[in-house]
Design an enzyme around this catalytic site. Structure first.
Site, PDB file in Angstrom:
ATOM      1  N   GLY A  13       0.833  -1.210   0.000  1.00 48.69           N
ATOM      2  CA  GLY A  13       0.000   0.000   0.000  1.00 48.69           C
ATOM      3  C   GLY A  13       0.860   1.249   0.000  1.00 48.69           C
ATOM      4  N   ARG A  74       0.768  -4.810  -5.703  1.00 43.82           N
ATOM      5  CA  ARG A  74       0.932  -6.090  -5.028  1.00 43.82           C
ATOM      6  C   ARG A  74       1.199  -7.067  -6.162  1.00 43.82           C
ATOM      7  NH1 ARG A  74      -0.601  -4.594   0.140  1.00 43.82           N
ATOM      8  NH2 ARG A  74      -2.221  -3.010   0.177  1.00 43.82           N
ATOM      9  N   ASP A 105       5.543  -5.507   5.728  1.00 36.72           N
ATOM     10  CA  ASP A 105       6.083  -6.848   5.978  1.00 36.72           C
ATOM     11  C   ASP A 105       6.136  -7.711   4.721  1.00 36.72           C
ATOM     12  OD1 ASP A 105       6.888  -6.933   8.618  1.00 36.72           O
ATOM     13  OD2 ASP A 105       4.870  -7.335   9.371  1.00 36.72           O
ATOM     14  N   THR A 127       4.293   2.169   5.714  1.00 40.54           N
ATOM     15  CA  THR A 127       2.877   1.781   5.720  1.00 40.54           C
ATOM     16  C   THR A 127       2.135   2.624   6.746  1.00 40.54           C
ATOM     17  OG1 THR A 127       1.295   0.065   6.346  1.00 40.54           O
ATOM     18  CG2 THR A 127       3.523  -0.249   7.135  1.00 40.54           C
ATOM     19  N   ASP A 129      -0.266   1.768   8.384  1.00 42.80           N
ATOM     20  CA  ASP A 129      -0.823   0.918   9.453  1.00 42.80           C
ATOM     21  C   ASP A 129       0.076   0.846  10.692  1.00 42.80           C
ATOM     22  OD1 ASP A 129      -2.699   0.390   7.486  1.00 42.80           O
ATOM     23  OD2 ASP A 129      -1.696  -1.443   6.832  1.00 42.80           O
ATOM     24  N   ASP A 131       2.106  -1.354  11.439  1.00 40.18           N
ATOM     25  CA  ASP A 131       1.935  -2.722  11.956  1.00 40.18           C
ATOM     26  C   ASP A 131       3.178  -3.587  11.775  1.00 40.18           C
ATOM     27  OD1 ASP A 131       1.820  -2.827   9.209  1.00 40.18           O
ATOM     28  OD2 ASP A 131       0.102  -4.175   9.111  1.00 40.18           O
ATOM     29  N   ARG A 173      -5.511  -2.261   8.418  1.00 38.82           N
ATOM     30  CA  ARG A 173      -5.510  -3.703   8.109  1.00 38.82           C
ATOM     31  C   ARG A 173      -5.819  -4.488   9.379  1.00 38.82           C
ATOM     32  NH1 ARG A 173      -1.059  -5.673   3.844  1.00 38.82           N
ATOM     33  NH2 ARG A 173      -2.750  -6.841   2.917  1.00 38.82           N
ATOM     34  N   ALA A 188     -12.446   9.878  21.530  1.00 35.89           N
ATOM     35  CA  ALA A 188     -13.543   8.948  21.243  1.00 35.89           C
ATOM     36  C   ALA A 188     -14.015   8.255  22.517  1.00 35.89           C
ATOM     37  CB  ALA A 188     -13.075   7.900  20.232  1.00 35.89           C
ATOM     38  N   GLU A 225     -10.490  -1.070  10.976  1.00 30.46           N
ATOM     39  CA  GLU A 225     -11.042  -1.862   9.859  1.00 30.46           C
ATOM     40  C   GLU A 225     -10.877  -3.358  10.101  1.00 30.46           C
ATOM     41  OE1 GLU A 225      -9.284  -1.693   5.911  1.00 30.46           O
ATOM     42  OE2 GLU A 225      -7.272  -1.439   6.722  1.00 30.46           O
ATOM     43  N   ARG A 246     -24.872   7.459  13.309  1.00 33.77           N
ATOM     44  CA  ARG A 246     -24.476   7.323  11.894  1.00 33.77           C
ATOM     45  C   ARG A 246     -23.112   6.646  11.797  1.00 33.77           C
ATOM     46  NH1 ARG A 246     -27.920  11.169   9.185  1.00 33.77           N
ATOM     47  NH2 ARG A 246     -29.754  11.018  10.519  1.00 33.77           N
TER      48      ARG A 246
HETATM   49  P1  ATP Z   1       1.128  -2.920   3.399  1.00 38.66           P
HETATM   50  O1  ATP Z   1       1.349  -3.157   4.859  1.00 38.66           O
HETATM   51  O2  ATP Z   1       0.995  -1.494   3.083  1.00 38.66           O
HETATM   52  O3  ATP Z   1       0.046  -3.730   2.785  1.00 38.66           O
HETATM   53  P2  ATP Z   1       3.050  -4.842   2.428  1.00 38.66           P
HETATM   54  O4  ATP Z   1       4.430  -4.686   1.922  1.00 38.66           O
HETATM   55  O5  ATP Z   1       2.873  -5.694   3.650  1.00 38.66           O
HETATM   56  O6  ATP Z   1       2.488  -3.388   2.632  1.00 38.66           O
HETATM   57  P3  ATP Z   1       1.901  -6.879   0.726  1.00 38.66           P
HETATM   58  O7  ATP Z   1       0.824  -6.792  -0.294  1.00 38.66           O
HETATM   59  O8  ATP Z   1       1.748  -7.874   1.809  1.00 38.66           O
HETATM   60  O9  ATP Z   1       2.115  -5.399   1.255  1.00 38.66           O
HETATM   61  O10 ATP Z   1       3.277  -7.219  -0.024  1.00 38.66           O
HETATM   62  C1  ATP Z   1       3.737  -6.452  -1.110  1.00 38.66           C
HETATM   63  C2  ATP Z   1       4.385  -7.345  -2.142  1.00 38.66           C
HETATM   64  O11 ATP Z   1       5.512  -8.018  -1.568  1.00 38.66           O
HETATM   65  C3  ATP Z   1       3.517  -8.496  -2.657  1.00 38.66           C
HETATM   66  O12 ATP Z   1       2.638  -8.135  -3.667  1.00 38.66           O
HETATM   67  C4  ATP Z   1       4.581  -9.451  -3.200  1.00 38.66           C
HETATM   68  O13 ATP Z   1       5.071  -9.034  -4.431  1.00 38.66           O
HETATM   69  C5  ATP Z   1       5.665  -9.310  -2.137  1.00 38.66           C
HETATM   70  N1  ATP Z   1       5.480 -10.364  -1.125  1.00 38.66           N
HETATM   71  C6  ATP Z   1       4.555 -10.422  -0.166  1.00 38.66           C
HETATM   72  N2  ATP Z   1       4.662 -11.548   0.551  1.00 38.66           N
HETATM   73  C7  ATP Z   1       5.677 -12.231   0.020  1.00 38.66           C
HETATM   74  C8  ATP Z   1       6.277 -13.494   0.309  1.00 38.66           C
HETATM   75  N3  ATP Z   1       5.834 -14.286   1.296  1.00 38.66           N
HETATM   76  N4  ATP Z   1       7.308 -13.883  -0.445  1.00 38.66           N
HETATM   77  C9  ATP Z   1       7.762 -13.115  -1.433  1.00 38.66           C
HETATM   78  N5  ATP Z   1       7.236 -11.916  -1.774  1.00 38.66           N
HETATM   79  C10 ATP Z   1       6.206 -11.479  -1.051  1.00 38.66           C
END
Ligand code: ATP
Length: 322
Positions: A13, A74, A105, A127, A129, A131, A173, A188, A225, A246
């Protein structure tokens, strides 16, 4: 390993401050005499060979912009061995010796896999989040939580005018950090997060009724969420308390906007540190914030950490928001 050229990508994201991080990576790398390439649309850019050369002016005028100029995606294909092999071939063809991967992550898991295949990667946490277990702070959180605060303040104005209860869903998330922090910042009456199990009857309806008895006439309930169900909750509050209620889902408005000082400065520091590691040939690391300082961890170690929820802040919210 001698590093001549590094790549930079944003993945997962988007988060305000990602551009400031990209800018810091590009300028720090050039400052160390390295070449830099921008990889577009996250790991998809490596598979589809969407790569662009970046110079000192390529990142002009982006420090204040939300979103990411490198685009993000993604990429399910990247998780397949075939996608990984194509990505590796692209790195070889483009002469990319190491990559700074900005995201959450999931992005770090991708960085770990690429490092394992021989391309040193350094993760930078981005991110809204907040998180990510390995870091106390991730780029984008401060801007997003301030956006939530502003939006909930507006909802409060109208809730106050009509003696209403407003139930707001904020992002995050599976995590409740955005909800907790915006709930505290907005006063709140109740904050609902996935990390803490609550009894709706006692902790929301009962709390509203007790506050009503003391003269309180409008109420805010912030829901993460990861819990969801704001329409149903609003209906239940209205039925059981008799207060006009609301529901609002804030949605993607929380992702956009010009990054705050906190996000720009953190992004600049983290982007710089990521390049210092890669320039020495050190990969398979993530940068993080610990006790206000920028540190780095092995990616395996980082991905195995657990993030403790700020239960004290949750208790404070309950004690003072009534
Ligand atoms: P956010 O917290 O904002 O969602 P994020 O980095 O955790 O960010 P993800 O959609 O989980 O978002 O991961 C981003 C991209 O990283 C995935 O689309 C994929 O290309 C790669 N990825 C995620 N998990 C794996 C994994 N287990 N092994 C290899 N690549 C991964």
């Amino acid at each position: 390993m001698k590093i001549n050229t590094i790549g930079v990508l944003t993945s997962g994201g988007d988060a305000p401050g990602m551009n400031a991080a990209v800018r810091a990576v590009v300028r720090s790398a050039l400052d160390r005499g390295l070449k830099v390439k921008g990889i577009l649309r996250g790991y998809n850019g490596l598979i589809d060979d969407e790569i662009t050369d970046l110079n000192i002016r390529s990142v002009s005028d982006i420090i204040h912009r939300g979103g990411t100029v490198l685009y993000t995606a993604r990429s399910p294909r990247f998780r397949e061995e075939e996608g990984m092999q194509t990505a590796m071939q692209t790195c070889q063809r483009q002469g990319i010796d190491g990559i700074v991967c900005i995201g959450g992550d999931g992005t770090f898991r991708g960085a770990r896999d690429l490092s394992l295949h021989g391309i040193p990667c350094v993760g930078v946490p981005g991110t809204i989040d907040n998180d990510i277990a390995s870091t106390e702070y991730s780029i984008g959180f401060d801007t997003a939580v301030n956006t939530c605060m502003e939006m909930v303040d507006r909802l409060r104005d109208t809730a106050q005018s009509h003696d209403r209860c407003t139930v707001v869903e904020v992002m995050g998330r599976g995590a409740g950090y955005l909800a907790l922090h915006s709930g505290v910042a907005c006063g709140a009456t109740a904050v609902v997060v996935p990390e803490i199990k609550i009894d709706v009857e006692e902790d929301i309806i009962g709390k509203i009724m007790r506050a009503k008895k003391t003269g309180k006439k409008h109420f805010i309930v912030v829901v993460a969420e990861g819990v969801g169900g704001v329409d149903m909750l609003a209906g239940r509050i209205q039925t059981e308390t008799g207060i006009d209620t609301r529901a609002t889902v804030l949605g993607h408005v929380q992702r956009g906007g010009s990054p705050s000082v906190r996000d720009r400065v953190t992004a600049s520091k983290m982007g710089y540190e990521a390049v210092q590691l890669l320039a020495q040939g050190i990969g398979n690391r993530v940068v993080a914030e610990k006790d206000g300082k920028i540190v780095d961890y092995d990616i395996y170690e980082a991905l195995n950490m657990e993030k403790a929820f700020d239960e004290k802040l949750y208790r404070i919210a309950n004690a003072i928001n009534n």
